[in-house]
Design an enzyme around this catalytic site. Structure first.
Site, short mmCIF file in Angstrom:
data_model
loop_
_atom_site.label_atom_id
_atom_site.label_comp_id
_atom_site.label_asym_id
_atom_site.label_seq_id
_atom_site.Cartn_x
_atom_site.Cartn_y
_atom_site.Cartn_z
N HIS A 105 12.85 -19.79 12.32
CA HIS A 105 11.45 -19.81 12.74
C HIS A 105 11.00 -18.38 12.97
O HIS A 105 11.78 -17.55 13.45
CB HIS A 105 11.31 -20.62 14.05
N ASP A 139 11.19 -29.40 12.26
CA ASP A 139 11.27 -30.21 11.05
C ASP A 139 12.67 -30.72 10.73
O ASP A 139 12.83 -31.55 9.85
CB ASP A 139 10.76 -29.40 9.85
N HIS A 158 6.48 -24.21 5.60
CA HIS A 158 5.70 -24.57 6.81
C HIS A 158 5.81 -26.09 7.00
O HIS A 158 6.91 -26.61 7.14
CB HIS A 158 4.27 -24.06 6.60
N1 ACO Z 1 18.30 -20.51 5.70
C1 ACO Z 1 19.03 -19.40 5.39
N2 ACO Z 1 18.67 -18.15 5.73
C2 ACO Z 1 17.53 -18.01 6.41
C3 ACO Z 1 16.73 -19.10 6.77
C4 ACO Z 1 17.15 -20.40 6.39
N3 ACO Z 1 16.42 -21.48 6.71
N4 ACO Z 1 15.64 -18.66 7.43
C5 ACO Z 1 15.76 -17.33 7.49
N5 ACO Z 1 16.89 -16.94 6.87
C6 ACO Z 1 17.41 -15.57 6.76
C7 ACO Z 1 16.60 -14.76 5.76
O1 ACO Z 1 17.13 -14.86 4.46
C8 ACO Z 1 16.74 -13.37 6.35
O2 ACO Z 1 18.04 -12.89 6.03
P1 ACO Z 1 18.27 -11.31 5.72
O3 ACO Z 1 17.90 -10.62 6.99
O4 ACO Z 1 19.69 -11.22 5.33
O5 ACO Z 1 17.31 -10.99 4.60
C9 ACO Z 1 16.72 -13.60 7.85
O6 ACO Z 1 17.21 -14.94 8.02
C10 ACO Z 1 15.33 -13.50 8.46
O7 ACO Z 1 14.48 -14.44 7.82
P2 ACO Z 1 12.98 -14.17 7.41
O8 ACO Z 1 12.70 -14.85 6.12
O9 ACO Z 1 12.66 -12.70 7.52
O10 ACO Z 1 12.24 -14.91 8.61
P3 ACO Z 1 10.72 -15.30 8.64
O11 ACO Z 1 10.31 -15.23 10.04
O12 ACO Z 1 9.94 -14.51 7.65
O13 ACO Z 1 10.71 -16.82 8.11
C11 ACO Z 1 10.82 -19.16 8.09
C12 ACO Z 1 10.64 -17.91 8.96
C13 ACO Z 1 9.78 -19.16 6.94
C14 ACO Z 1 10.55 -20.40 8.96
C15 ACO Z 1 12.24 -19.19 7.52
O14 ACO Z 1 13.18 -19.23 8.58
C16 ACO Z 1 12.47 -20.36 6.57
O15 ACO Z 1 12.12 -20.26 5.40
N6 ACO Z 1 13.04 -21.51 7.06
C17 ACO Z 1 13.23 -22.67 6.25
C18 ACO Z 1 11.91 -23.42 6.06
C19 ACO Z 1 11.51 -24.15 7.31
O16 ACO Z 1 12.28 -24.86 7.94
N7 ACO Z 1 10.22 -24.01 7.65
C20 ACO Z 1 9.63 -24.69 8.81
C21 ACO Z 1 9.30 -23.69 9.89
S1 ACO Z 1 8.68 -24.53 11.26
C22 ACO Z 1 7.12 -24.88 10.84
O17 ACO Z 1 6.46 -24.23 10.11
C23 ACO Z 1 6.59 -26.05 11.39
#
Ligand code: ACO
Length: 442
Positions: free
Chosen positions: A307, A363, A268
């Site tokens: 996201h 971010d 987050h």
């Molecule tokens: N890098 C690589 N793969 C990713 C990423 C990433 N940053 N984000 C999602 N994925 C992949 C997951 O592994 C998943 O793959 P799969 O379908 O093969 O299992 C698919 O994309 C879907 O991802 P989820 O984890 O189900 O998406 P969710 O909506 O639960 O998570 C989140 C969203 C937490 C933001 C995620 O994208 C992440 O961890 N990003 C990196 C951290 C980040 O930048 N956070 C800031 C968010 S903005 C904020 O809060 C202000």
């Protein structure tokens, strides 16, 4: 058959049900009438992470993640970032309408006159270890403020809520700057009421003792824009925490500390810090392809990408990219920018990211700007928490005034043991004969 309803047939019993649809939702409690037998509790929904559950009706912030739209009280984020100021946007978010000139002047004057914190709150900060992470000190101190302002507990008194809102919005930059000065062993700089909200924050962060600090107008405006972009983002993890804690009717300082704690994690608001550390770890542009390969192999995530809601370019990331150019003209280019641009270029062409709709989020670039402006990396989550504070408080107020809301209390699907008899200590088998504990569903 009513048009605004969902027809459900339970194949276990052959019974059919009509569930009303309102605002594109069915009421989860309407499912409870669907029972397999007289002893059945009734059907529930299972939704870890609230992927498809609306927990409130809100009139504050609108997001269309597929189209990349973000609006506060109906106003597009692009227009606010271009034409508004942070405090004006705070007023808009909180009161629901843009202020008149008089209202804005009074609001600004009130906020700027409440920026000092109680001296004992300062001692509280100084009680932390010299190298304590600023975000940990920040969230502890916001909780501690509840001990200074006991009237904060009168949450159903409108005037009292207003006072706490002014106090908290005014004091969070001071607390944040004091956390930084403490962590870096520098003397504290007290607020200067002649400066703007963001100018004053820059002064408390970076001024030399006894020297009048004049903020660079480009950096001051850039920070103001970044703060506007971070003001609110509807029902994310920290806002949901704010509402969840608030649902027990505790004071706003305590709820705010919980929201800040939820923000701290790297998935987050801690992501901006994680992005910077990731870029430093990659080290140079030529290492980017190898890094992307490891992300795709599941070794780690590409921080600042992806996201829950945006399945399109995050509109805030677009504005931040423009702001970055303006800041770098003053500060010089952050050398990590080249790595970030290369990461974005490769990721946006790669099927792994394209098929999962993973785009840069707010971010991805914000940390590069903050670093160029001189903020240390461990201050990044705090820089997120300051502008999100009025957003949390606005959401909190909407929650406690909403008669449809109740104390937050989700259900669970229990998969553990059925009843079993207690085994006295001397009769228990050796630990090696114990069945493996099942911790998760993964
Ligand atoms: N890098 C690589 N793969 C990713 C990423 C990433 N940053 N984000 C999602 N994925 C992949 C997951 O592994 C998943 O793959 P799969 O379908 O093969 O299992 C698919 O994309 C879907 O991802 P989820 O984890 O189900 O998406 P969710 O909506 O639960 O998570 C989140 C969203 C937490 C933001 C995620 O994208 C992440 O961890 N990003 C990196 C951290 C980040 O930048 N956070 C800031 C968010 S903005 C904020 O809060 C202000």
């Amino acid at each position: 058959m009513p048009r605004n309803s969902l027809s459900v047939t339970d194949n276990r019993t052959g019974k059919s049900y009509e569930l009303p649809i309102e605002h594109g939702t069915i009421k989860a409690t309407d499912l409870r009438q669907i029972k397999a037998g007289p002893d059945d509790f009734g059907l529930m929904t299972y939704d870890p992470g609230f992927m498809n559950t609306a927990a409130c009706k809100s009139r504050i912030t609108f997001i269309d993640g597929d189209k990349g739209i973000l609006r506060y009280r109906g106003y597009p984020i692009e227009q606010l970032a271009e034409q508004s100021s942070f405090l004006e946007s705070v007023y808009l978010l909180w009161r629901g309408e843009l202020p008149t000139k008089k209202e804005l002047n009074e609001f600004t004057a009130s906020i700027l006159s409440h920026t000092t914190i109680h001296e004992q709150a300062r001692w509280f900060i100084e009680g932390f270890r010299h190298d304590a992470p600023p975000m940990a000190v920040f969230l502890s101190t916001t909780a501690a403020l509840s001990t200074f302002y006991r009237d904060g507990a009168n949450i159903f008194d409108e005037r009292c809520r207003e006072i706490q809102f002014h106090r908290i919005v005014a004091k969070v930059p001071t607390i944040a700057a004091f956390c930084h000065r403490h962590a870096t062993g520098q003397p504290l700089i007290y607020p200067d009421p002649e400066l703007s909200y963001t100018g004053n924050f820059l002064a408390m962060m970076f001024a030399a003792r006894n020297a009048k600090f004049k903020p660079n107008p480009v950096l001051e405006r850039a920070l103001d824009i970044l703060f506007i972009l971070h003001l609110d983002h509807e029902q994310n993890c920290s806002t949901t925490t704010m509402r969840g804690i608030g649902s027990s009717h505790c004071d706003p300082f305590t709820a705010l500390a919980g929201a800040a704690a939820a923000l701290y994690g790297p998935l987050h608001g801690g992501a901006n810090e994680a992005v910077l550390r990731m870029l430093q770890q990659i080290g140079s542009k030529d290492k980017v392809p190898e890094f992307i390969t490891r992300v795709k192999a599941g070794d780690f995530k590409l921080m600042g990408f992806g996201h829950r809601v945006y399945k399109h370019y995050d509109p805030r990331a677009k504005i931040i990219k423009r702001t970055a150019d303006e800041v770098f003209e003053v500060t010089g280019r952050n050398p990590l920018l080249a790595i970030a641009l290369e990461l974005e270029r490769i990721a946006l062409e790669d099927d792994y990211f394209v098929s999962r709709k993973l785009y840069p989020n707010v971010d991805f670039y914000s940390g590069l700007i903050y670093q160029a402006m001189g903020f240390p990396v461990d201050m990044f989550p705090v820089l997120f928490a300051i502008p999100r504070t009025p957003g949390w408080l606005t959401q909190w107020e909407e929650q406690i005034l909403d008669h449809e809301q109740k104390i937050v209390r989700p259900r669970q699907v229990y998969l553990g043991y059925g009843e079993r008899d207690y085994v006295p200590l001397e009769q228990r088998p050796d630990a090696s004969h114990r069945p493996a504990v099942v911790h998760s569903n993964g």
